[in-house]
Design a protein around this motif. Structure first.
Motif, PDB file in Angstrom:
ATOM      1  N   LEU A  57      35.499  57.289  30.504  1.00 49.13           N
ATOM      2  CA  LEU A  57      36.059  58.360  29.688  1.00 49.13           C
ATOM      3  C   LEU A  57      37.582  58.384  29.654  1.00 49.13           C
ATOM      4  CD1 LEU A  57      33.596  61.195  30.752  1.00 49.13           C
ATOM      5  CD2 LEU A  57      33.483  59.732  28.727  1.00 49.13           C
ATOM      6  N   THR A  58      38.209  57.811  30.671  1.00 45.00           N
ATOM      7  CA  THR A  58      39.673  57.836  30.713  1.00 45.00           C
ATOM      8  C   THR A  58      40.230  56.413  30.613  1.00 45.00           C
ATOM      9  OG1 THR A  58      39.644  57.801  33.118  1.00 45.00           O
ATOM     10  CG2 THR A  58      39.747  59.970  32.063  1.00 45.00           C
ATOM     11  N   SER A  59      41.525  56.323  30.379  1.00 47.00           N
ATOM     12  CA  SER A  59      42.161  55.039  30.092  1.00 47.00           C
ATOM     13  C   SER A  59      42.176  54.081  31.277  1.00 47.00           C
ATOM     14  CB  SER A  59      43.592  55.268  29.614  1.00 47.00           C
ATOM     15  OG  SER A  59      43.590  55.949  28.386  1.00 47.00           O
ATOM     16  N   LYS A  60      42.555  54.568  32.446  1.00 46.34           N
ATOM     17  CA  LYS A  60      42.722  53.686  33.606  1.00 46.34           C
ATOM     18  C   LYS A  60      41.432  52.936  33.950  1.00 46.34           C
ATOM     19  CE  LYS A  60      45.344  53.240  37.737  1.00 46.34           C
ATOM     20  NZ  LYS A  60      46.630  52.630  37.532  1.00 46.34           N
ATOM     21  N   PRO A  61      40.275  53.597  34.041  1.00 49.54           N
ATOM     22  CA  PRO A  61      39.038  52.854  34.314  1.00 49.54           C
ATOM     23  C   PRO A  61      38.660  51.878  33.193  1.00 49.54           C
ATOM     24  CG  PRO A  61      38.712  55.182  34.768  1.00 49.54           C
ATOM     25  CD  PRO A  61      40.041  55.050  34.103  1.00 49.54           C
ATOM     26  N   LYS A  62      38.963  52.229  31.956  1.00 55.04           N
ATOM     27  CA  LYS A  62      38.685  51.320  30.842  1.00 55.04           C
ATOM     28  C   LYS A  62      39.474  50.028  31.007  1.00 55.04           C
ATOM     29  CE  LYS A  62      37.578  54.603  27.157  1.00 55.04           C
ATOM     30  NZ  LYS A  62      36.381  54.064  26.532  1.00 55.04           N
ATOM     31  N   PHE A  63      40.768  50.171  31.251  1.00 48.74           N
ATOM     32  CA  PHE A  63      41.619  49.003  31.441  1.00 48.74           C
ATOM     33  C   PHE A  63      41.184  48.196  32.671  1.00 48.74           C
ATOM     34  CE2 PHE A  63      45.049  51.216  28.893  1.00 48.74           C
ATOM     35  CZ  PHE A  63      45.079  50.274  27.874  1.00 48.74           C
ATOM     36  N   LYS A  64      40.798  48.893  33.729  1.00 51.89           N
ATOM     37  CA  LYS A  64      40.407  48.212  34.966  1.00 51.89           C
ATOM     38  C   LYS A  64      39.183  47.329  34.744  1.00 51.89           C
ATOM     39  CE  LYS A  64      39.062  49.096  39.754  1.00 51.89           C
ATOM     40  NZ  LYS A  64      38.769  50.124  40.756  1.00 51.89           N
ATOM     41  N   ILE A  65      38.168  47.877  34.100  1.00 52.86           N
ATOM     42  CA  ILE A  65      36.942  47.113  33.822  1.00 52.86           C
ATOM     43  C   ILE A  65      37.258  45.906  32.952  1.00 52.86           C
ATOM     44  CG2 ILE A  65      34.728  47.199  32.582  1.00 52.86           C
ATOM     45  CD1 ILE A  65      34.578  48.582  35.256  1.00 52.86           C
ATOM     46  N   LEU A  66      38.025  46.124  31.883  1.00 55.71           N
ATOM     47  CA  LEU A  66      38.369  45.007  30.999  1.00 55.71           C
ATOM     48  C   LEU A  66      39.198  43.963  31.738  1.00 55.71           C
ATOM     49  CD1 LEU A  66      39.188  46.828  27.645  1.00 55.71           C
ATOM     50  CD2 LEU A  66      37.207  45.387  28.147  1.00 55.71           C
ATOM     51  N   ALA A  67      40.146  44.409  32.540  1.00 53.11           N
ATOM     52  CA  ALA A  67      41.003  43.472  33.270  1.00 53.11           C
ATOM     53  C   ALA A  67      40.176  42.596  34.206  1.00 53.11           C
ATOM     54  CB  ALA A  67      42.075  44.233  34.045  1.00 53.11           C
ATOM     55  N   ILE A  68      39.265  43.196  34.925  1.00 53.71           N
ATOM     56  CA  ILE A  68      38.455  42.439  35.885  1.00 53.71           C
ATOM     57  C   ILE A  68      37.539  41.448  35.176  1.00 53.71           C
ATOM     58  CG2 ILE A  68      36.580  42.628  37.581  1.00 53.71           C
ATOM     59  CD1 ILE A  68      37.902  45.318  38.446  1.00 53.71           C
ATOM     60  N   PHE A  69      36.732  41.935  34.265  1.00 50.74           N
ATOM     61  CA  PHE A  69      35.730  41.078  33.628  1.00 50.74           C
ATOM     62  C   PHE A  69      36.357  40.028  32.723  1.00 50.74           C
ATOM     63  CE2 PHE A  69      32.954  44.384  35.143  1.00 50.74           C
ATOM     64  CZ  PHE A  69      31.755  43.741  35.364  1.00 50.74           C
ATOM     65  N   TYR A  70      37.341  40.402  31.925  1.00 52.71           N
ATOM     66  CA  TYR A  70      37.952  39.453  30.999  1.00 52.71           C
ATOM     67  C   TYR A  70      38.765  38.404  31.743  1.00 52.71           C
ATOM     68  CZ  TYR A  70      36.590  41.934  26.719  1.00 52.71           C
ATOM     69  OH  TYR A  70      35.889  42.481  25.675  1.00 52.71           O
ATOM     70  N   THR A  71      39.429  38.776  32.824  1.00 56.22           N
ATOM     71  CA  THR A  71      40.217  37.801  33.577  1.00 56.22           C
ATOM     72  C   THR A  71      39.308  36.802  34.290  1.00 56.22           C
ATOM     73  OG1 THR A  71      41.987  39.427  33.881  1.00 56.22           O
ATOM     74  CG2 THR A  71      41.987  37.518  35.353  1.00 56.22           C
ATOM     75  N   ILE A  72      38.243  37.276  34.884  1.00 60.47           N
ATOM     76  CA  ILE A  72      37.302  36.352  35.532  1.00 60.47           C
ATOM     77  C   ILE A  72      36.694  35.410  34.494  1.00 60.47           C
ATOM     78  CG2 ILE A  72      35.099  36.180  36.770  1.00 60.47           C
ATOM     79  CD1 ILE A  72      35.883  38.813  38.189  1.00 60.47           C
ATOM     80  N   ALA A  73      36.328  35.941  33.337  1.00 61.57           N
ATOM     81  CA  ALA A  73      35.762  35.103  32.276  1.00 61.57           C
ATOM     82  C   ALA A  73      36.782  34.057  31.811  1.00 61.57           C
ATOM     83  CB  ALA A  73      35.325  35.968  31.094  1.00 61.57           C
ATOM     84  N   LEU A  74      38.029  34.453  31.665  1.00 64.94           N
ATOM     85  CA  LEU A  74      39.070  33.517  31.251  1.00 64.94           C
ATOM     86  C   LEU A  74      39.246  32.401  32.281  1.00 64.94           C
ATOM     87  CD1 LEU A  74      41.347  32.754  29.270  1.00 64.94           C
ATOM     88  CD2 LEU A  74      42.856  34.242  30.599  1.00 64.94           C
ATOM     89  N   ILE A  75      39.279  32.755  33.555  1.00 67.80           N
ATOM     90  CA  ILE A  75      39.427  31.749  34.613  1.00 67.80           C
ATOM     91  C   ILE A  75      38.238  30.784  34.610  1.00 67.80           C
ATOM     92  CG2 ILE A  75      39.454  31.429  37.124  1.00 67.80           C
ATOM     93  CD1 ILE A  75      41.114  34.082  37.218  1.00 67.80           C
ATOM     94  N   LEU A  76      37.043  31.322  34.450  1.00 67.64           N
ATOM     95  CA  LEU A  76      35.860  30.456  34.391  1.00 67.64           C
ATOM     96  C   LEU A  76      35.929  29.516  33.201  1.00 67.64           C
ATOM     97  CD1 LEU A  76      32.943  32.872  35.356  1.00 67.64           C
ATOM     98  CD2 LEU A  76      33.820  30.942  36.671  1.00 67.64           C
TER      99      LEU A  76
END
Length: 145
Positions: A115-134
């Motif tokens: 519902l808030t910005s910080k958790p949205k960014f956190k989830i995207l940062a974690i999942f998208y960065t791991i996917a990019l590294i893979l």
């Protein structure tokens, strides 16, 4: 038909990686700087999801058209695993790319429930960065340039 699909798969990969890199960096910057999650952030995440899924579909078509697939059908998985080139193209690259697209999809889906910005960014940062590294880890660099 194989060379055309391979050409499309190779050049769509550039777009996919650039968009995913931008989306991951955007999410990391948004998280660390406490920015508000807005429409532009949503579009970046969505466009990354779309381009990666299109790349996956092109890759699946290419997988069954590649001459290496004939080696798998004729000689079996044992012979494929002995040859590092065949193993990369028939096992490692497809498996890791599918995992990366699944991570992108999970990150996109999970971020929508926040519902808030910080958790949205956190989830995207974690999942998208791991996917990019893979993705970067299993690109056949010698054949790409």
């Amino acid at each position: 038909m194989y060379p055309t699909i391979q050409f499309i798969h190779s050049y769509w990969a550039y777009l996919t990686l650039i968009v995913l890199l931008i989306a991951a960096v955007n999410a990391i910057v948004g998280y660390t700087s406490n920015k508000e999650y807005g429409a532009t952030n949503f579009r970046l995440a969505l466009f990354s999801l779309i381009t990666s899924h299109i790349q996956l579909l092109i890759g699946l078509v290419l997988y069954f058209l590649t001459p290496s697939f004939q080696v798998l059908m004729e000689q079996g998985m044992g012979e494929v695993m002995k040859n590092s080139t065949h193993r990369l193209y028939l096992v490692e690259h497809p498996l890791i790319m599918i995992i990366a697209v699944v991570l992108i999809t999970m990150g996109y889906s999970k971020h929508k429930t926040k519902l808030t910005s910080k958790p949205k960014f956190k989830i995207l940062a974690i999942f998208y960065t791991i996917a990019l590294i893979l993705m970067l880890s299993r690109i056949p660099w010698s054949a790409w340039f």
